[in-house]
Scaffold this active site. Structure first.
Site, PDB file in Angstrom:
ATOM      1  N   GLY A 120       0.968  -0.922  -0.240  1.00  0.00           N
ATOM      2  CA  GLY A 120       0.160   0.117  -0.210  1.00  0.00           C
ATOM      3  C   GLY A 120       0.645   1.507   0.620  1.00  0.00           C
ATOM      4  N   SER A 121       0.047   2.545   0.707  1.00  0.00           N
ATOM      5  CA  SER A 121       0.474   3.377   0.846  1.00  0.00           C
ATOM      6  C   SER A 121       1.868   3.730   1.844  1.00  0.00           C
ATOM      7  CB  SER A 121       0.242   4.549   0.644  1.00  0.00           C
ATOM      8  OG  SER A 121      -0.265   4.799   1.782  1.00  0.00           O
TER       9      SER A 121
ATOM     10  N   VAL B 208       0.280   4.700   4.925  1.00  0.00           N
ATOM     11  CA  VAL B 208       0.225   3.763   5.941  1.00  0.00           C
ATOM     12  C   VAL B 208       0.835   2.827   6.001  1.00  0.00           C
ATOM     13  CG1 VAL B 208      -2.195   1.778   5.706  1.00  0.00           C
ATOM     14  CG2 VAL B 208      -2.240   4.191   4.985  1.00  0.00           C
ATOM     15  N   GLY B 209       2.134   2.811   5.267  1.00  0.00           N
ATOM     16  CA  GLY B 209       3.218   1.520   5.806  1.00  0.00           C
ATOM     17  C   GLY B 209       3.584   2.154   6.774  1.00  0.00           C
TER      18      GLY B 209
ATOM     19  N   GLU C 114       5.163  -3.217   0.628  1.00  0.00           N
ATOM     20  CA  GLU C 114       5.644  -2.925  -0.584  1.00  0.00           C
ATOM     21  C   GLU C 114       4.794  -1.823  -0.765  1.00  0.00           C
ATOM     22  OE1 GLU C 114       7.100  -4.632  -3.239  1.00  0.00           O
ATOM     23  OE2 GLU C 114       7.898  -6.451  -1.421  1.00  0.00           O
TER      24      GLU C 114
ATOM     25  N   CYS D 230       2.279  -0.480  -9.169  1.00  0.00           N
ATOM     26  CA  CYS D 230       2.869   0.186  -8.358  1.00  0.00           C
ATOM     27  C   CYS D 230       4.663   0.853  -8.636  1.00  0.00           C
ATOM     28  CB  CYS D 230       3.391  -0.382  -6.810  1.00  0.00           C
ATOM     29  SG  CYS D 230       3.739  -1.970  -7.468  1.00  0.00           S
TER      30      CYS D 230
END
Ligand code: NAD
Length: 468
Positions: free
Chosen positions: A196-197, A200-201, A218, A253
């Site tokens: 994800g982004s 949020v990571g 990732e 991505c």
């Protein structure tokens, strides 16, 4: 098929975690044949439901059937690949030991990390949920699976299909958004695999750190493309870049976020892009209002620029973009291709080297010097020459980011390794006792002298290697 997402009640999450723990502790996931059977079942899930998966992707994301079918195909191929190689991946490695240790029994054993959590984004919901899950199954982990709430039809379908095809005690879909993810994060997982982004990571990694849980992140970023002056087939470069930028509507991505083109070939490149654009979209795709980033750019829109003002936008090419443009602020994650002109590849490299490390750097060049320079002077998860995306087709090399684009890798054996702990096994025979004689107290002068002599015995010859 429902586009309404039923959130898993947070009150059930403790029970789900407990069930995953019990299944893992039962030991049945240690059986390699069980894991292979589950991998075949996952391949069956994708094969037998390919049409429904396609419809769900169409409903949530408007994916063209060709791209939607690709998601199902990737799951089938990756599951079968893991099933075929599992015995080989799981086999203990036996290093050959030197000197007095040569009689010892030593091995490196891939053991499952345990109970893991997979959190996935919305842009390729099936691939990005099931591909990490393949690694978890192969490694022998039980798994909580948390798809994105932004693709409700796909997430509902996963909740329906997973218990039908896979062991319902070992792999459980938890649906929901922030509240449900937070409830999941209160538990101690043995690994969290997050796609994800970066924003949020950081939240996931922070929560995991409280419980010392290892994490794979990732993430995304702005992956640049360079078109060098020596690019021999500009038409082909334009075709490949435009295809990559508009596959999955640029919501990938590893998409080509923006292009640096060397000024001397820029006019030829623009001409090629416009020609290819007309062959991809013979008539105008969308006509309506423009999109906010495009309102703010100081570049020139040379193709596209139209959208429905809500969710859709026509593939758009913008030239004359500068490094401080609105389009260069953050990951675009849409079918807009900004192009920046540079005097030389060196100028592009200087810019890229100052930015956060992207997931990929792409370059169209035949020059070995440029390839070497780019490799040496920049940092990224991967570096790919003369095409975009094709690295995703290779299961044999690990996929992952670097720095701000994430850490940890997967694909093929790397997926198995992501969910495995390399546990050392060592057995020292009693016959080794003669080599231990000097280690016991009281220490003797003789033993000390022997040790010191050994220090002096090593021939360190780095001067030679530096000279050559
Ligand atoms: P996102 O980070 O918004 O969401 C990902 C997941 O996190 C979802 O399941 C969501 O429910 C959950 N989540 C969202 N906010 C949360 C919060 N505050 N607390 C806890 N959980 C939360 O990402 P997205 O918008 O779904 O996906 C797009 C991003 O993912 C892009 O940046 C893209 O580059 C990146 N991406 C990376 C890869 C890769 O393999 N590296 C692949 C696809 C997408």
């Amino acid at each position: 098929m429902s586009s309404f997402l039923t959130h898993t009640p947070t009150s059930e999450i403790d029970e789900i975690y407990g069930r995953l723990q019990r299944t893992y502790k039962s030991g049945r996931l240690l059986n390699i044949e069980y894991r292979r059977q589950q991998l075949y079942q996952l391949a069956r899930l994708a094969q037998e439901n390919a049409a429904t998966i396609e419809k769900a992707l169409q409903a949530d994301l408007g994916k063209p059937p060709f791209e939607a079918a690709g998601e199902a195909l990737r799951i089938i191929e990756s599951s079968l690949d893991a099933a075929a190689h599992l015995h080989q991946w799981a086999a203990p490695e036996r290093p050959s030991l030197a000197g007095p240790q040569s009689t010892w029994d030593a091995s490196i054993n891939s053991v499952p990390k345990g109970v893991v959590l997979v959190i996935s984004p919305w842009n390729s919901p099936f691939t990005l949920t099931f591909n990490p899950l393949i690694g978890a199954i192969a490694a022998g982990c039980s798994a909580g699976i948390k798809p994105s709430e932004h693709t409700p039809t796909c997430a509902s379908l996963m909740a329906q299909l997973v218990p039908k095809y896979l062991d319902p005690e070992a792999y459980i879909v938890v649906n929901g958004a922030v509240e449900e993810t937070n409830a999941l994060l209160t538990h101690r997982w043995d690994h969290i695999f997050f796609t994800g982004s970066g924003k949020v990571g950081k939240i996931i990694a922070t929560a995991a750190a409280q419980l010392l849980t290892p994490v794979t992140l990732e993430l995304g970023g702005k992956s640049p493309v360079i078109v060098a002056e020596d690019c021999t087939d500009v038409d082909l470069a334009a075709k490949r870049i435009l295809w990559g930028k508009t596959s999955n509507a640029g919501q990938v991505c590893v998409t080509a976020d923006h292009v640096f083109v060397v000024r001397s070939i820029a006019p030829v490149f623009y001409e090629a892009l416009l020609r290819i654009y007309k062959t991809f979209w013979p008539s105008s795709a969308l006509q309506d209002q423009s999109w906010s980033l495009l309102d703010r750019t100081r570049g020139t829109v040379i193709a596209g620029g139209d959208g429905d003002g809500v969710r859709k936008i026509a593939p758009t090419i913008v030239t004359g973009v500068k490094t401080d443009d609105a389009l260069m602020e953050e990951e675009i994650f849409g079918p807009i291709l900004p192009i920046l002109e540079v005097q030389s590849v060196g100028e592009a490299i200087s810019h890229i080297a100052q930015q956060p490390a992207p997931l990929v750097i792409y370059a169209f060049t035949e020059s070995e010097d440029i390839k070497r320079k780019l490799f040496a002077e920049t940092r990224s998860g991967a570096i790919v020459f003369n095409d975009v995306y094709s690295q995703l087709r290779i299961q044999e090399i690990p996929f992952g980011g670097f720095g701000e684009s994430g850490y940890g890798t997967y694909f093929g054996k790397a997926s198995f390794d992501a969910f495995s702990h390399k546990r050392s096994f060592v057995n020292i025979p009693s016959s080794a006792e003669s080599s231990f004689a000097s280690r016991y107290r009281p220490f003797t002068e003789e033993a000390y002298d022997a040790l010191k002599a050994k220090i002096g015995q090593h021939k360190i010859t780095d001067e030679k290697s530096l000279e050559s």
